[in-house]
Design a protein around this motif. Structure first.
Motif, PDB file in Angstrom:
ATOM      1  N   VAL A 168       0.826  -1.198   0.000  1.00 27.36           N
ATOM      2  CA  VAL A 168       0.000   0.000   0.000  1.00 27.36           C
ATOM      3  C   VAL A 168       0.866   1.255   0.000  1.00 27.36           C
ATOM      4  O   VAL A 168       0.560   2.241  -0.679  1.00 27.36           O
ATOM      5  CB  VAL A 168      -0.954  -0.001   1.205  1.00 27.36           C
ATOM      6  N   SER A 169       1.972   1.232   0.747  1.00 30.26           N
ATOM      7  CA  SER A 169       2.873   2.385   0.789  1.00 30.26           C
ATOM      8  C   SER A 169       3.500   2.645  -0.572  1.00 30.26           C
ATOM      9  O   SER A 169       3.633   3.794  -1.004  1.00 30.26           O
ATOM     10  CB  SER A 169       3.973   2.156   1.833  1.00 30.26           C
ATOM     11  N   VAL A 170       3.886   1.584  -1.252  1.00 26.89           N
ATOM     12  CA  VAL A 170       4.470   1.741  -2.588  1.00 26.89           C
ATOM     13  C   VAL A 170       3.452   2.350  -3.544  1.00 26.89           C
ATOM     14  O   VAL A 170       3.757   3.266  -4.311  1.00 26.89           O
ATOM     15  CB  VAL A 170       4.975   0.376  -3.108  1.00 26.89           C
ATOM     16  N   VAL A 171       2.225   1.867  -3.485  1.00 25.97           N
ATOM     17  CA  VAL A 171       1.170   2.414  -4.340  1.00 25.97           C
ATOM     18  C   VAL A 171       0.907   3.876  -4.000  1.00 25.97           C
ATOM     19  O   VAL A 171       0.722   4.713  -4.890  1.00 25.97           O
ATOM     20  CB  VAL A 171      -0.117   1.584  -4.183  1.00 25.97           C
ATOM     21  N   ALA A 172       0.916   4.196  -2.703  1.00 26.97           N
ATOM     22  CA  ALA A 172       0.615   5.560  -2.266  1.00 26.97           C
ATOM     23  C   ALA A 172       1.675   6.557  -2.716  1.00 26.97           C
ATOM     24  O   ALA A 172       1.374   7.742  -2.898  1.00 26.97           O
ATOM     25  CB  ALA A 172       0.476   5.605  -0.747  1.00 26.97           C
ATOM     26  N   THR A 173       2.920   6.107  -2.886  1.00 27.28           N
ATOM     27  CA  THR A 173       4.012   7.015  -3.249  1.00 27.28           C
ATOM     28  C   THR A 173       4.259   7.069  -4.749  1.00 27.28           C
ATOM     29  O   THR A 173       5.136   7.795  -5.201  1.00 27.28           O
ATOM     30  CB  THR A 173       5.305   6.604  -2.540  1.00 27.28           C
ATOM     31  N   ARG A 230      -4.219   6.538  -6.960  1.00 31.77           N
ATOM     32  CA  ARG A 230      -5.093   7.077  -5.916  1.00 31.77           C
ATOM     33  C   ARG A 230      -6.303   6.162  -5.694  1.00 31.77           C
ATOM     34  O   ARG A 230      -6.723   5.936  -4.555  1.00 31.77           O
ATOM     35  CB  ARG A 230      -5.559   8.490  -6.297  1.00 31.77           C
ATOM     36  N   LEU A 231      -6.855   5.638  -6.792  1.00 32.28           N
ATOM     37  CA  LEU A 231      -7.978   4.710  -6.658  1.00 32.28           C
ATOM     38  C   LEU A 231      -7.542   3.440  -5.942  1.00 32.28           C
ATOM     39  O   LEU A 231      -8.236   2.942  -5.042  1.00 32.28           O
ATOM     40  CB  LEU A 231      -8.554   4.382  -8.031  1.00 32.28           C
ATOM     41  N   ALA A 232      -6.370   2.906  -6.338  1.00 33.42           N
ATOM     42  CA  ALA A 232      -5.868   1.690  -5.697  1.00 33.42           C
ATOM     43  C   ALA A 232      -5.586   1.927  -4.223  1.00 33.42           C
ATOM     44  O   ALA A 232      -5.888   1.079  -3.376  1.00 33.42           O
ATOM     45  CB  ALA A 232      -4.599   1.209  -6.408  1.00 33.42           C
ATOM     46  N   GLU A 233      -5.017   3.104  -3.902  1.00 35.40           N
ATOM     47  CA  GLU A 233      -4.743   3.420  -2.499  1.00 35.40           C
ATOM     48  C   GLU A 233      -6.031   3.470  -1.692  1.00 35.40           C
ATOM     49  O   GLU A 233      -6.104   2.957  -0.569  1.00 35.40           O
ATOM     50  CB  GLU A 233      -4.012   4.758  -2.402  1.00 35.40           C
ATOM     51  N   ALA A 234      -7.072   4.087  -2.253  1.00 37.86           N
ATOM     52  CA  ALA A 234      -8.350   4.167  -1.542  1.00 37.86           C
ATOM     53  C   ALA A 234      -8.938   2.780  -1.305  1.00 37.86           C
ATOM     54  O   ALA A 234      -9.440   2.476  -0.220  1.00 37.86           O
ATOM     55  CB  ALA A 234      -9.334   5.033  -2.333  1.00 37.86           C
ATOM     56  N   LEU A 235      -8.856   1.915  -2.314  1.00 35.39           N
ATOM     57  CA  LEU A 235      -9.377   0.561  -2.164  1.00 35.39           C
ATOM     58  C   LEU A 235      -8.592  -0.234  -1.128  1.00 35.39           C
ATOM     59  O   LEU A 235      -9.162  -1.031  -0.380  1.00 35.39           O
ATOM     60  CB  LEU A 235      -9.340  -0.165  -3.510  1.00 35.39           C
ATOM     61  N   LEU A 236      -7.277   0.007  -1.067  1.00 35.41           N
ATOM     62  CA  LEU A 236      -6.422  -0.773  -0.174  1.00 35.41           C
ATOM     63  C   LEU A 236      -6.448  -0.274   1.266  1.00 35.41           C
ATOM     64  O   LEU A 236      -6.010  -0.988   2.168  1.00 35.41           O
ATOM     65  CB  LEU A 236      -4.986  -0.774  -0.696  1.00 35.41           C
ATOM     66  N   THR A 237      -6.915   0.948   1.492  1.00 37.82           N
ATOM     67  CA  THR A 237      -6.958   1.484   2.857  1.00 37.82           C
ATOM     68  C   THR A 237      -8.387   1.540   3.413  1.00 37.82           C
ATOM     69  O   THR A 237      -8.598   2.072   4.498  1.00 37.82           O
ATOM     70  CB  THR A 237      -6.361   2.909   2.897  1.00 37.82           C
ATOM     71  N   ALA A 238      -9.332   0.957   2.706  1.00 35.46           N
ATOM     72  CA  ALA A 238     -10.723   0.976   3.159  1.00 35.46           C
ATOM     73  C   ALA A 238     -10.943   0.358   4.537  1.00 35.46           C
ATOM     74  O   ALA A 238     -11.865   0.773   5.246  1.00 35.46           O
ATOM     75  CB  ALA A 238     -11.610   0.275   2.128  1.00 35.46           C
ATOM     76  N   PRO A 239     -10.146  -0.643   4.982  1.00 31.12           N
ATOM     77  CA  PRO A 239     -10.391  -1.217   6.317  1.00 31.12           C
ATOM     78  C   PRO A 239     -10.344  -0.221   7.461  1.00 31.12           C
ATOM     79  O   PRO A 239     -10.896  -0.490   8.534  1.00 31.12           O
ATOM     80  CB  PRO A 239      -9.258  -2.259   6.453  1.00 31.12           C
TER      81      PRO A 239
END
Length: 594
Positions: free
Chosen positions: A407-412, A419-428
């Protein structure tokens, strides 16, 4: 090899999304869909049944059941002198969260002022313990407050020595708010301290040069730069206290039930349809609150300056400290805060070693050992609970670390879909443990049909999966800033020499973020050790009970009467395991770093 390495990141993200679909999106989706889908068709009947029930929404239920009567009802209420209005379970949950937020901010702000403006022995240690809310099991804190403020607790024992008392706080809203402040005031202190330290002193000095008094300079220059941090911490505190579960369950019970506690009660009573609808509504509210929090957080980040920071002044300057109103006030605050933050944990240990008469004893620990040999049905064996917690913690850590790093790699990364992938991965982060646990019960635990086969996952596997989902966002919160701070020229140089993006990540970036990775690992393990919300629903009997679950069962065991000895003994063991585990991972990581 490099083409394969270049596909490593997308494959990893795809695998993580598949995992989240199985153990998060599908279970939570089953809960959310139950609010709009029943009897094989789309319907709003479940929502209307909950929102139109005065028990849940109080006077606001008319907005659902009879909207046309609302204007006349408001007029009648005004004509009657605006008497007290009942807002039901949701209203009470928001009310206690608002009070908890106000108290947490009020307690946390002086601490931020103390840490940001003054230098004194132990300052670094005090700042480091502001991570307490993220590593201390909430059920442990609740039992600590029972040990401190209970009828036979430390406070009443001390009051009895001087002929006062007893003080009856357990079962009242006051003790719940105090326990929430224990958890969230350090969070306020941590966020506001960082903002206060980033204030550009040149702007303050310019205001003073132009004739502003110290108070005017604070109001016009410093305060506007602190407001985003205060709002961010307040919104985050409101979210945490709105979804609070173990603290309210242990200190208030069903008499002071919040949405989370009542949801747990509905599951226990097998009213799963009502529980699912209630969980769906709560999740929608929490998503809205998380959105507000993220907006405030973005405001805070944009408000941070890069100017010259102010040097801290010594807190103790001889006899002058005794007549300086600010220092006297901070000393009084330190004493009160010390009682609030140290008292419950100290009371936990004291109560585990003393009888109701105040005599030293090890009988409560002997009771735990006796429970270990007991074959009675429903008995939680302490050693098994400790072993389960450690094994589940290791399993969750092994899953949470790579998930958090991904998630950190995607966020950076700067890409169209990041941004969409980060939102999906941090939904918990936006879903409570009770809702996730209920979703797991409705799907994987009770069984689900896929491709013509009945799939069922129970026991340690489902608990480890839930713990990993709860823990990996904290890995991300530690790793993302470190990954963002890496000099891009190092990666560019490696890429110019032929390294793929994934190779540069493994060979260049990961070794530079070891401290953050270790910190994330410590958080993930501690989160797993203390996770209670979903575990209490998913633990089957006593075989998969963890230390927090065992602690709650000892606390709720009415056969022991008002004596909290066994519960405090179990709580002391949980406290020791949590601290030792966190320190061990942190120290091991520092040695590896060197």
């Amino acid at each position: 090899m490099r083409p394969k390495a270049s596909r490593l990141l997308p494959v990893g993200v795809a695998a993580m999304l598949a995992t989240l679909v199985a153990v998060f999106y599908y279970p939570v989706g089953s809960v959310l869909s139950s609010a709009i889908y029943a009897g094989g068709r789309l319907t709003v009947d479940p929502l209307v049944a909950v929102l139109g029930d005065p028990f849940y929404t109080g006077a606001a239920h008319s907005l659902v059941t009879d909207p046309a009567s609302v204007p006349g009802g408001v007029v009648g209420w005004i004509d009657a002198g605006m008497p007290r209005v009942e807002f039901g379970l949701f209203g009470f949950t928001a009310y206690q969260a608002l009070l908890s937020t106000v108290v947490s901010v009020a307690v946390g702000l002086p601490g931020a002022y103390l840490l940001a403006r003054f230098e004194f022995p132990g300052r670094a240690f005090l700042r480091s313990v502001t991570i307490l809310p993220f590593v201390m099991p909430s059920i442990l804190v609740a039992v600590g407050f029972l040990a401190m403020f209970g009828y036979t607790g430390v406070v009443n024992d001390l009051l009895g020595l001087v002929g006062l008392g007893p003080l009856e706080l357990v079962g009242t809203l006051k003790v719940i708010i105090l326990a929430h402040a224990f958890y969230n005031a350090p969070l306020v202190t941590r966020l506001v301290t960082a903002a206060w330290e980033s204030v550009d002193t040149r702007r303050v000095e310019t205001a003073r040069t132009l004739g502003a008094s110290p108070l005017q300079a604070f109001r016009d220059v410093t305060l506007p730069q602190l407001v985003p941090a205060v709002l961010t911490s307040a919104v985050l505190t409101f979210i945490f206290t709105f979804m609070s579960f173990p603290i309210v369950l242990a200190l208030g019970g069903l008499e002071l039930a919040t949405v989370e506690v009542w949801l747990f009660s509905r599951v226990q009573n097998l009213a799963l349809a009502e529980a699912a609808t209630l969980g769906a509504i709560e999740t929608a509210l929490s998503l809205g609150l998380i959105y507000v929090y993220l907006r405030f957080e973005a405001t805070q980040i944009s408000a941070h300056g890069e100017g010259r920071t102010r040097a801290r002044t010594p807190l103790f300057v001889g006899w002058r400290s005794l007549v300086d109103p600010r220092r006297v006030g901070l000393l009084a605050y330190s004493l009160v805060a010390g009682v609030l933050f140290v008292g419950p944990l100290a009371s936990l240990v004291i109560e585990s070693l003393t009888t109701p008469d105040g005599a030293f004893t090890l009988d409560y620990y002997a009771f735990l050992i006796a429970q270990q040999a007991s074959a009675a049905v429903g008995t939680v064996q302490p050693l098994a609970a400790i072993t389960n917690s450690l094994l589940f913690g290791v399993g969750a850590l092994l899953l949470a670390l790579p998930m958090g790093v991904l998630v950190s790699v995607v966020a950076t990364r700067e890409s169209r879909g990041s941004r969409l992938a980060e939102a999906l991965l941090t939904a918990p982060l936006a879903v409570s443990g009770i809702v996730l646990g209920l979703g797991m019960l409705r799907t994987l635990v009770f069984g689900t049909t896929a491709f013509g086969h009945r799939l069922t996952i129970t026991g340690p596997v489902v608990i480890v999966a839930v713990h990993a989902v709860a823990a990996y966002p904290f890995v991300t919160r530690n790793v993302t800033p470190a990954l963002s701070g890496i000099d891009d020229r190092l990666v560019d140089a490696a890429r110019s020499l032929g390294a793929s993006r994934s190779t540069a990540l493994v060979d260049i970036e990961l070794p530079l973020i070891v401290p953050a990775l270790v910190a994330g690992a410590a958080f993930a393990f501690a989160i797993s050790i203390g996770e209670f919300d979903s575990t209490v629903l998913l633990a089957e009997g006593v075989d998969s009970a963890t230390m927090p679950v065992a602690l709650e069962r000892y606390t709720a065991n009415r056969s022991l009467g008002p004596n909290l000895g066994p519960a405090t003994a179990m709580g002391t063991v949980l406290l020791a395991v949590t601290i030792v585990s966190f320190v061990f991972i942190d120290r091991a990581g520092r040695r590896w770093e060197r």
